[in-house]
Scaffold this active site. Structure first.
Site, PDB file in Angstrom:
ATOM      1  N   LYS A 171     -10.515  -6.878   7.760  1.00  0.00           N
ATOM      2  CA  LYS A 171      -9.558  -6.564   8.822  1.00  0.00           C
ATOM      3  C   LYS A 171     -10.096  -7.200  10.090  1.00  0.00           C
ATOM      4  O   LYS A 171     -11.198  -6.864  10.541  1.00  0.00           O
ATOM      5  CB  LYS A 171      -9.413  -5.050   8.986  1.00  0.00           C
ATOM      6  CG  LYS A 171      -8.642  -4.422   7.827  1.00  0.00           C
ATOM      7  CD  LYS A 171      -8.580  -2.927   7.894  1.00  0.00           C
ATOM      8  CE  LYS A 171      -7.721  -2.417   6.732  1.00  0.00           C
ATOM      9  NZ  LYS A 171      -7.946  -0.973   6.467  1.00  0.00           N
TER      10      LYS A 171
ATOM     11  N   GLY B 169      -4.384  -4.119   6.101  1.00  0.00           N
ATOM     12  CA  GLY B 169      -3.474  -3.836   7.207  1.00  0.00           C
ATOM     13  C   GLY B 169      -3.781  -2.496   7.841  1.00  0.00           C
ATOM     14  O   GLY B 169      -4.422  -1.638   7.240  1.00  0.00           O
TER      15      GLY B 169
ATOM     16  N   LYS C   6      -2.983   5.001  -2.503  1.00  0.00           N
ATOM     17  CA  LYS C   6      -3.953   5.817  -1.784  1.00  0.00           C
ATOM     18  C   LYS C   6      -4.296   7.026  -2.657  1.00  0.00           C
ATOM     19  O   LYS C   6      -3.405   7.630  -3.266  1.00  0.00           O
ATOM     20  CB  LYS C   6      -3.364   6.278  -0.449  1.00  0.00           C
ATOM     21  CG  LYS C   6      -3.121   5.143   0.545  1.00  0.00           C
ATOM     22  CD  LYS C   6      -4.432   4.597   1.112  1.00  0.00           C
ATOM     23  CE  LYS C   6      -4.158   3.595   2.232  1.00  0.00           C
ATOM     24  NZ  LYS C   6      -5.432   3.094   2.827  1.00  0.00           N
TER      25      LYS C   6
ATOM     26  N   SER D 212       0.859  -1.184   0.000  1.00  0.00           N
ATOM     27  CA  SER D 212       0.000   0.000   0.000  1.00  0.00           C
ATOM     28  C   SER D 212       0.894   1.233   0.000  1.00  0.00           C
ATOM     29  O   SER D 212       1.708   1.404   0.902  1.00  0.00           O
ATOM     30  CB  SER D 212      -0.889  -0.035   1.249  1.00  0.00           C
ATOM     31  OG  SER D 212      -1.630   1.153   1.351  1.00  0.00           O
TER      32      SER D 212
ATOM     33  N   ASP E   3     -14.140  -1.636   2.760  1.00  0.00           N
ATOM     34  CA  ASP E   3     -13.261  -1.823   3.916  1.00  0.00           C
ATOM     35  C   ASP E   3     -13.974  -1.231   5.138  1.00  0.00           C
ATOM     36  O   ASP E   3     -14.636  -1.947   5.902  1.00  0.00           O
ATOM     37  CB  ASP E   3     -11.916  -1.132   3.610  1.00  0.00           C
ATOM     38  CG  ASP E   3     -10.944  -1.099   4.778  1.00  0.00           C
ATOM     39  OD1 ASP E   3     -11.299  -1.567   5.869  1.00  0.00           O
ATOM     40  OD2 ASP E   3      -9.814  -0.587   4.615  1.00  0.00           O
TER      41      ASP E   3
ATOM     42  N   ASP F  40      -7.248   3.112  -3.167  1.00  0.00           N
ATOM     43  CA  ASP F  40      -8.032   3.161  -1.933  1.00  0.00           C
ATOM     44  C   ASP F  40      -8.289   4.623  -1.586  1.00  0.00           C
ATOM     45  O   ASP F  40      -7.349   5.388  -1.377  1.00  0.00           O
ATOM     46  CB  ASP F  40      -7.259   2.473  -0.795  1.00  0.00           C
ATOM     47  CG  ASP F  40      -8.071   2.395   0.489  1.00  0.00           C
ATOM     48  OD1 ASP F  40      -9.243   2.824   0.502  1.00  0.00           O
ATOM     49  OD2 ASP F  40      -7.519   1.891   1.503  1.00  0.00           O
TER      50      ASP F  40
ATOM     51  N   GLU G 219     -11.189   0.743  -3.844  1.00  0.00           N
ATOM     52  CA  GLU G 219     -11.542   0.480  -2.449  1.00  0.00           C
ATOM     53  C   GLU G 219     -12.162   1.695  -1.772  1.00  0.00           C
ATOM     54  O   GLU G 219     -11.623   2.797  -1.854  1.00  0.00           O
ATOM     55  CB  GLU G 219     -10.254   0.061  -1.714  1.00  0.00           C
ATOM     56  CG  GLU G 219     -10.479  -0.404  -0.290  1.00  0.00           C
ATOM     57  CD  GLU G 219      -9.189  -0.895   0.361  1.00  0.00           C
ATOM     58  OE1 GLU G 219      -8.203  -1.158  -0.376  1.00  0.00           O
ATOM     59  OE2 GLU G 219      -9.158  -0.994   1.595  1.00  0.00           O
TER      60      GLU G 219
ATOM     61  N   LYS H 111      -1.222  -0.991  -4.328  1.00  0.00           N
ATOM     62  CA  LYS H 111      -2.398  -0.173  -4.010  1.00  0.00           C
ATOM     63  C   LYS H 111      -1.946   1.260  -3.801  1.00  0.00           C
ATOM     64  O   LYS H 111      -1.030   1.522  -3.030  1.00  0.00           O
ATOM     65  CB  LYS H 111      -3.067  -0.712  -2.741  1.00  0.00           C
ATOM     66  CG  LYS H 111      -4.186   0.163  -2.203  1.00  0.00           C
ATOM     67  CD  LYS H 111      -5.054  -0.591  -1.213  1.00  0.00           C
ATOM     68  CE  LYS H 111      -4.660  -0.314   0.222  1.00  0.00           C
ATOM     69  NZ  LYS H 111      -5.588  -0.968   1.171  1.00  0.00           N
TER      70      LYS H 111
HETATM   71 MG    MG Z   1      -8.698   0.522   2.994  1.00  0.00          MG
END
Ligand code: MG
Length: 368
Positions: free
Chosen positions: A262, A290, A163, A135, A238, A188, A213, A161
């Protein structure tokens, strides 16, 4: 087994780099660490809630400490034959999934050690190594993002991934996709957008992303379903999923096609497994997210990720990626994008007492 004693700490680990998302910037990880003891054995778990400000979900380290300080003295001296009994004990009390998970997960570790079994075997896992993705936080510019992506692709990570946040989305993700045509790429948003931003997601929809996401609000399945209907790329939820019931409702209403599990967010391993099973029944893949955990939380995540429907790479990368020093003795290191599941009973890792003392902000004991 009878819970005899508990030790509850607040621990802080400085991050090696600033981690920026649409929610803000993190420079250190602060978390509760619980050790449950019975019959000369110990089970350990950590919490994944935010420190002070509830930006990811509604819980904080401080709210969790209030919960744990209330419940641990009540639970010491009681018999719990299995994790289901612990979950049943906590079930009547509302919310606080992350705080409940600290107790439930520490008990799983303790119980697995009592049975002399690795946690993944008791959970029903089917693999012995976990495909791992990375990430990447919001960087200062596109060049810095491209450099980091190249570095992690070279290390063999199975998914990248990015952000995103408003103003840091179409242009940056397009640049990464253009430079890395074939990688497994996702984004995400951590709930930073609304349906008024649909054009952003329609642009991202052309970039062959594996999923997008949590684009919209953490408590809004309805608008996620509207957005999913406009797009080919699967949405992954998520923040929106706190339980197996949430997962069922999200999948039934077509608010997503992928779920990020998670274990802390849903209240522990039992509920995480239920979310996994619900998703499997809908034919929806899951993966393990995570929360910048130390080696203790990572070990729990790795064991959970051994279940069959964790068919997409998770966030279970090496703790050494985030911290100079971890609180466990055994290194959990990724090789060629695969994280081996720790062998041994329970979560298969042990606390480094010397390091732990140096990073402990506060400590209290129950049942001493
Ligand atoms: Mg997330």
């Amino acid at each position: 087994m009878k819970l005899e004693r508990a030790e509850l700490r607040v621990v802080t680990l400085p991050l090696k780099f600033r981690f920026e998302t649409s929610m803000g910037v993190e420079t250190e990880k602060v978390f509760p660490l619980l050790r449950l003891r019975s019959n000369g054995l110990e089970g350990v778990a950590e919490g994944v809630m935010d420190d002070r400000l509830p930006v990811f979900r509604e819980e904080t380290v401080q709210s969790a400490m209030t919960f744990l300080e209330e419940f641990l003295p009540r639970m010491i001296g009681l018999e719990f034959p299995n994790p289901e009994a612990v979950a049943r004990y906590l079930e009547p009390y509302r919310g606080n999934h992350m705080a409940k998970a600290v107790i439930e997960m520490a008990f799983w570790d303790l119980w697995a050690r009592h049975l002399g079994q690795p946690l993944h075997r008791l959970l029903g896992g089917v693999r012995d190594a976990i495909p791992v993705g990375v990430s990447i936080g919001i960087q200062k510019d596109i060049a810095a993002t491209l450099e980091l992506v190249a570095d992690h692709v070279a290390q063999g990570y199975k998914r990248v991934k990015l952000k995103i946040k408003p103003g840091w989305d179409i242009q940056h993700v397009t640049a990464v996709r253009s430079a890395f045509v074939n990688i497994n790429l996702t984004v995400d948003a951590n709930s930073a957008y609304s349906l008024a931003d649909a054009r952003v997601f329609q642009a991202l929809d052309t970039l062959q992303l594996d999923y997008i996401e949590q684009p919209l609000a953490w408590n809004d399945l309805h608008d996620h379903a509207k957005l999913q209907a406009m797009m080919n790329t699967p949405l992954c939820l998520d923040e929106s999923i706190s339980s197996a019931q949430d997962a069922r409702k999200a999948l039934e209403s077509k608010a997503c096609r992928v779920i990020n599990i998670k274990v802390g967010r849903v209240g522990g391993h039992l509920e995480a497994r239920r979310v996994h099973d619900v998703a499997a029944a809908f034919g929806a893949p899951v993966w393990c997210g995570g929360m910048l955990e130390s080696g203790i939380g990572r070990a729990h995540n790795i064991h959970l990720s051994s279940l069959a429907n964790f068919s997409k790479p998770g966030d279970t990368s090496s703790a050494s990626r985030y911290f100079d020093t971890d609180i466990i003795n055994e290194p959990l290191e990724v090789t060629d994008g695969l994280m081996p599941i720790p062998a041994g009973a329970g979560i298969g890792v042990s606390l480094n007492e010397v390091v732990l003392e140096t990073v402990t902000l506060q400590k209290q004991e129950f049942g001493a």
